[in-house]
Design an enzyme around this catalytic site. Sequence first.
Site, PDB file in Angstrom:
ATOM      1  CE  LYS A   1      -4.035  -2.085   2.226  1.00  0.00           C
ATOM      2  NZ  LYS A   1      -4.982  -1.800   1.128  1.00  0.00           N
TER       3      LYS A   1
ATOM      4  CG  HIS B   1      -2.375  -8.038   7.367  1.00  0.00           C
ATOM      5  ND1 HIS B   1      -1.532  -8.365   6.329  1.00  0.00           N
ATOM      6  CD2 HIS B   1      -3.568  -8.596   7.059  1.00  0.00           C
ATOM      7  CE1 HIS B   1      -2.192  -9.092   5.444  1.00  0.00           C
ATOM      8  NE2 HIS B   1      -3.430  -9.248   5.867  1.00  0.00           N
TER       9      HIS B   1
END
Length: 482
Positions: free
Chosen positions: A182, A240
């Site tokens: 991202k 994550h």
Amino acid sequence: MVATVIPVDPFDLVIFGGTGDLARRKILPALYRRLRAGQMPKNAHVVGVGRKVLPTEAYRQIAASAIREFVRREEQDAGSLDDFLRCLTYRNVDVRGREGWSELRELMCTDHVRVFYFSVAPSLFSILSERTHDEDLATPDCRIVVEKPFGHDFASARTLNTEMAATFDEHQIYRIDHYLGKETVQNLMALRFGNALFEPVWNSQFVDNVQITVAESIGIGDRGGYYDEAGAMRDMVQNHLMQLLCLTAMEPPAQFDPDAIRDEKLKVIKSLGPVMRKDVVRGQYLKGNGGSGYLEECGNPKSRTETFVALKVQVDNWRWSGTPFYLRTGKRLRSTLTEVSVAFKDPRHWIFDEHGNRKGTNLAIRLQPNEGITMRMTIKDPGPGGMRLKEVPLDMSFADALDEGTLTMPDAYERLIMDVVRGNQTLFMRGDEVEAAWSWVDPIILRWSQDGSVIHEYEPGTVGPIESLFLLHRDSRYWREI
């Protein structure tokens, strides 16, 4: 602003699981966008591999349907779609047998970068590593790509790493965590190490606490079988949230180099203190808000699998000693949000007591939705009438800050797949990093299984179980809003 596109070398990409959900939703659309942007060369070769017997033309129709469904209409055009479909071929291969391997080998170009994407169940990673090597498909500089989960615990992760290392060197193995692709995650490094303003105050002397939140408004959907074995701790925290914590807390690497960065991330994981029982809250969503409860969705009415976890974590090193990191993730929450929030301490001497409450400074890095960076600062409220304090945001949304229509934010898979072709491992996890993360998470999960710790129920559409609020309240702090 116009994005700079640097084409990659011609490549052969073999997608094992080429007709699967991940290939349709992410891999093929990502490749199409990169070809349309001019980064993927038109002589690149993408081979979908699966158990189904399909002619190549049928596979191209599957790919075309996926692109029409998962790529925004304004990013599609007939010419680039035709160019992309010409890059596609399909082969039926028996992963455990002999059928199809020689036909696959004949498709490989000797002068192309060679990538094997294992978009399959983790149980096949070792088999595919061995077979691609034994069938003479692997070259000294080829790469393999594997998706999470990277094991189920420390022992299985180490076994998997050992089995893949038997046929491929570590520099050839790319463990994908799409969060690292991202734009804002990479901007976290740019923000810290590219601006003299932040790094001098990025420590326990100035930072009161750090909050990392990965909230989802959806439930487990059709992942019940997998999720009931994993839970939020294995599915989200071990990978994550751990990666976001590492990038937030790591020391500046000596250089912007894949191994230098991953060395510093590994040091953070090894600095994590053990989590006390009182510093963990886990929960499970109930039926309500127009949806089923977790127990109905997973098909196990006695399940003790958590869909929500909140933890207070200590990074026991010189930089962060005394500054708590609060991690939180859950499903069926109020909204979908992923952010890292850094709350700075109040000034040591506060001169404005009679003019209003202390507001403080808070830096929030948003990964989704609306990727961007917000910094809230205390200013004087404009106008006459004395010193009135007000908190205002300095808000940089990528969509607003960049010229609208001239730059489309690439999907994480676009960046990560192109990095694989380039041979850049900066945004991929190393084997020892994965094992270290499991070695920290395993004792927490083991304690849950041994002491039968409570799972707190919570209503869908809320911020999770109320006990997670107490986790911060007892420290005289509050969670940021979801």
